[in-house]
Design an enzyme around this catalytic site. Sequence first.
Site, short mmCIF file in Angstrom:
data_model
loop_
_atom_site.label_atom_id
_atom_site.label_comp_id
_atom_site.label_asym_id
_atom_site.label_seq_id
_atom_site.Cartn_x
_atom_site.Cartn_y
_atom_site.Cartn_z
N HIS A 77 8.31 18.18 26.94
CA HIS A 77 7.65 19.49 27.10
C HIS A 77 6.15 19.39 26.78
O HIS A 77 5.30 19.76 27.60
CB HIS A 77 8.33 20.51 26.18
N GLU A 78 5.85 18.87 25.60
CA GLU A 78 4.43 18.78 25.21
C GLU A 78 3.70 17.79 26.12
O GLU A 78 2.53 17.99 26.45
CB GLU A 78 4.29 18.38 23.74
N HIS A 130 2.44 19.62 29.03
CA HIS A 130 1.16 20.31 28.73
C HIS A 130 0.01 19.30 28.77
O HIS A 130 -1.06 19.57 29.32
CB HIS A 130 1.20 20.92 27.33
N GLU A 177 2.43 26.83 30.61
CA GLU A 177 3.85 26.68 30.27
C GLU A 177 4.65 26.23 31.49
O GLU A 177 5.65 25.53 31.36
CB GLU A 177 4.38 28.01 29.70
MG MG Z 1 4.85 25.17 25.52
#
Ligand code: MG
Length: 503
Positions: A266-267, A270, A296
Amino acid sequence: MIKFENPVIKQLLDEYKPLYGLDHALSIMGWDLWTYMPRGGTESRGQATSQILLVYRRFFLEDKFKSLVLKAKEIEGLNDFEKGVVRSLNRELKIMDLPSELLEREAMAKTKALTAWESARKKSDFKMFSPHLDSIIEIEREKAEKLGYEEHPYNALIDRYEEGMNVKKLDGVFSTLVPKLKKILDGLEKNSPFEHESELDSAGYDKERMKIVNEELLKTMGFDFNKFRMDVSAHPFTIMVGPGDVRITTKYEGGGFKRSIFPTIHEAGHATYNLAIDPTLGGTPIFSGASLGIHESQSRFFENMIGRSKEFTQLIMPILKGNLGLQGYDENDIYYYFNNVKRGFIRMEADELTYNFHIALRYDLEKSIMEGKVNTNELPELWNSKMEEYLGISPKSDSEGILQDVHWTSGFGYFPTYALGNIVSGIVLYWARKEIKDFGMLIGSGKLQPIKEWLMAKIHRFGGTYSPSELLKRSFNEDYNPEYLISYLEEKYLGDVGHGNRV
Ligand code: MG
């Protein structure tokens, strides 16, 4: 080619340099606070940070800078990047222009609320937190009045996080999303492999081995460690210090290895966005994402659409087996472990299918709060009945209900961006499958580069040049249309049969 040519914009960007420097320093201070600094220094770090924020604001509001920001708004014939700079600084000016007295009161109330929330949550007693929530509500309503809005006070707050978003649009989004997701959730067959809870979820792991797994995942995703690093923190996050310096964190709880690899992916999603912003935007106010929702969408795209896919599971099996053992488990077992669906109380632990119900619930409550329709002491009951309505479960305590999230200690308007991110990730997936040749095969063979290049061309490189809705229109000819996400989830969880509303 990015060029800033207009003389006023050039002057504005020159004057912006010290602000960019302060922002850079604040990023590092934040990163240090959440990772390595000795806990004993947190109070003085808080004081130093608020002093730097004051300097930042003072500089922003100085006649020289402020008048340039306002003057730039009147210029015609700017190119897209120049327009982006003007839009972004004028949005920031609105926040900076709030009265100091209100900002100080806000900072104080939020700090107190955070401490109160921590103890209230420990004791699972909402009453300990509610007076603090009352002050935050009062401040948020006052802020909405000062910022100005049309139709609904909540709009002023939502727009801060997702430019152009409002209650009317969100009502539309959730009134489509919620019933359709409910249908999918209810449609999961009894004994569906998605509902089978894996023993792996409580199985322990060796942290050193797990670190190697995460590092291997990052290599698979193609990170250049000259511009990127990963550390550890209680709540994983990504921070962009500047071009060529993006940092993420992950966490190691010691059990249930998916709770370490998915935060990592997830990170890393980003970070992929941040690292692909055109570096010539560095030092300008549009060296950023387009919005929280768009940001996001990129983390969710990597976490869910790539990371939880069959192809990716297959790709990383050797890494998992080589480090974690997993004797007796095959790709299928791991795929269903990654995609297990459970009606649970806690948003942070929610799966891809149930997650948006948690956001819909918070949206409903925040909207009623901002309308002044609900008393604070009624909130826990309202929370529980919404949970019952959406997921068919009812929290037995405040700590697994209304006190679970820290976010309300920093005000309202932020939560909807999580659902918007999921919705946009659905749009991105649809177009990625359509436009990238052999999309699934590329994932399965670990060739993520063409996918990253496509994302860069469609979204990343522009940074904050366009507003999120402009970007969606320009790159996908779409708005925040939830149908793509719904179709994807239907196909994944119910199988690819008989759905009339394909987009
Ligand atoms: Mg996030």
